[in-house]
Design a protein around this motif. Structure first.
Motif, short mmCIF file in Angstrom:
data_model
loop_
_atom_site.label_atom_id
_atom_site.label_comp_id
_atom_site.label_asym_id
_atom_site.label_seq_id
_atom_site.Cartn_x
_atom_site.Cartn_y
_atom_site.Cartn_z
N LEU A 31 -2.47 -7.66 -5.31
CA LEU A 31 -3.76 -8.33 -5.08
C LEU A 31 -3.99 -9.40 -6.13
O LEU A 31 -3.35 -9.41 -7.18
N VAL A 32 -4.93 -10.28 -5.85
CA VAL A 32 -5.32 -11.28 -6.84
C VAL A 32 -5.97 -10.56 -8.02
O VAL A 32 -6.85 -9.72 -7.83
N THR A 33 -5.52 -10.87 -9.23
CA THR A 33 -6.06 -10.22 -10.43
C THR A 33 -7.57 -10.43 -10.52
O THR A 33 -8.06 -11.55 -10.34
N ASN A 34 -8.28 -9.33 -10.75
CA ASN A 34 -9.73 -9.32 -10.93
C ASN A 34 -10.53 -9.69 -9.67
O ASN A 34 -11.72 -9.95 -9.76
N ALA A 35 -9.88 -9.73 -8.52
CA ALA A 35 -10.65 -9.94 -7.29
C ALA A 35 -11.54 -8.73 -7.06
O ALA A 35 -11.22 -7.61 -7.48
N TRP A 36 -12.67 -8.93 -6.40
CA TRP A 36 -13.50 -7.80 -5.97
C TRP A 36 -12.87 -7.21 -4.72
O TRP A 36 -12.56 -7.93 -3.78
N ILE A 37 -12.68 -5.92 -4.72
CA ILE A 37 -12.04 -5.24 -3.61
C ILE A 37 -13.03 -4.29 -2.96
O ILE A 37 -13.68 -3.49 -3.63
N LEU A 65 -3.74 9.64 -4.96
CA LEU A 65 -4.31 8.30 -4.91
C LEU A 65 -3.53 7.40 -3.97
O LEU A 65 -2.31 7.50 -3.87
N VAL A 66 -4.24 6.52 -3.31
CA VAL A 66 -3.63 5.46 -2.52
C VAL A 66 -3.65 4.22 -3.41
O VAL A 66 -4.71 3.84 -3.91
N SER A 67 -2.49 3.62 -3.63
CA SER A 67 -2.48 2.45 -4.50
C SER A 67 -2.18 1.20 -3.69
O SER A 67 -1.39 1.21 -2.75
N VAL A 68 -2.90 0.14 -4.04
CA VAL A 68 -2.72 -1.17 -3.41
C VAL A 68 -2.35 -2.13 -4.52
O VAL A 68 -3.09 -2.29 -5.48
N SER A 69 -1.18 -2.76 -4.40
CA SER A 69 -0.74 -3.70 -5.43
C SER A 69 -0.45 -5.06 -4.81
O SER A 69 -0.37 -5.18 -3.59
N ASP A 110 -7.90 -4.60 -11.06
CA ASP A 110 -7.52 -4.74 -12.45
C ASP A 110 -6.02 -4.99 -12.52
O ASP A 110 -5.23 -4.13 -12.15
N GLY A 111 -5.63 -6.19 -12.95
CA GLY A 111 -4.21 -6.51 -12.98
C GLY A 111 -3.60 -6.61 -11.60
O GLY A 111 -2.41 -6.42 -11.42
N GLY A 112 -4.45 -6.89 -10.61
CA GLY A 112 -3.94 -7.07 -9.25
C GLY A 112 -3.63 -5.77 -8.54
O GLY A 112 -2.97 -5.76 -7.50
N GLN A 113 -4.13 -4.66 -9.08
CA GLN A 113 -3.86 -3.36 -8.48
C GLN A 113 -5.13 -2.53 -8.37
O GLN A 113 -6.02 -2.64 -9.20
N VAL A 114 -5.19 -1.70 -7.33
CA VAL A 114 -6.33 -0.83 -7.10
C VAL A 114 -5.81 0.55 -6.73
O VAL A 114 -4.84 0.66 -5.98
N SER A 115 -6.45 1.59 -7.26
CA SER A 115 -6.15 2.95 -6.84
C SER A 115 -7.41 3.55 -6.23
O SER A 115 -8.50 3.37 -6.75
N TRP A 116 -7.23 4.26 -5.14
CA TRP A 116 -8.36 4.84 -4.40
C TRP A 116 -8.01 6.27 -4.03
O TRP A 116 -6.89 6.54 -3.58
N VAL A 120 0.87 -1.17 0.00
CA VAL A 120 0.00 0.00 0.00
C VAL A 120 0.91 1.22 0.00
O VAL A 120 1.85 1.30 0.79
N PHE A 121 0.62 2.17 -0.89
CA PHE A 121 1.41 3.39 -0.92
C PHE A 121 0.52 4.58 -1.19
O PHE A 121 -0.28 4.53 -2.10
N PRO A 122 0.62 5.68 -0.44
CA PRO A 122 1.40 5.76 0.80
C PRO A 122 0.66 5.13 1.95
O PRO A 122 -0.56 5.00 1.89
N ASN A 123 1.35 4.75 2.98
CA ASN A 123 0.74 4.18 4.18
C ASN A 123 1.72 4.35 5.33
O ASN A 123 2.79 3.79 5.27
N PRO A 124 1.40 5.16 6.34
CA PRO A 124 0.12 5.85 6.55
C PRO A 124 -0.10 7.00 5.56
O PRO A 124 0.85 7.50 4.96
N VAL A 125 -1.37 7.38 5.42
CA VAL A 125 -1.74 8.50 4.56
C VAL A 125 -1.78 9.75 5.43
O VAL A 125 -2.56 9.81 6.38
#
Length: 92
Positions: free
Chosen positions: A28-34, A22-26, A50-56, A10-15
């Motif tokens: 992860l299982v590809t195409n998992a529901w997050i 954006l906080v990015s989480v990489s 998407d591709g094992g990564q999420v941005s929030w 997770v980057f950055p962490n802590p926020v």
């Protein structure tokens, strides 16, 4: 195949309070529901890895910046297995 996350980052962490990107989480299982929830389990954000990564953007489903505290990144496989993939700490 096994439902496993490899080396989730997770980057950055802590926020920090002044951070507005954006906080990015990489890793992860590809195409998992997050789902990102607060510590009480209230849904804050949901998407597919998407591709094992999420941005929030650190905002809830109403577009408000989340409060300080710990948020859980929950991943659900297509078989309904749910795991806590990561924790994100927001500072005030």
């Amino acid at each position: 195949g096994r439902f496993t996350h490899t080396d989730v980052k997770v980057f950055p962490n802590p926020v920090r309070p002044e951070y507005d990107g954006l906080v990015s989480v990489s890793g992860l299982v590809t195409n998992a529901w997050i789902k990102i929830t607060d510590i009480s389990g209230n849904l804050v954000f949901q998407t597919r890895a998407d591709g094992g990564q999420v941005s929030w953007n650190g905002r809830d489903i109403h577009g408000r910046k989340v409060n300080s505290g710990v948020y859980l990144v929950m991943a659900t496989s297509d078989f309904g297995e749910e795991t806590v993939a990561a924790k994100i700490l927001f500072l005030k």
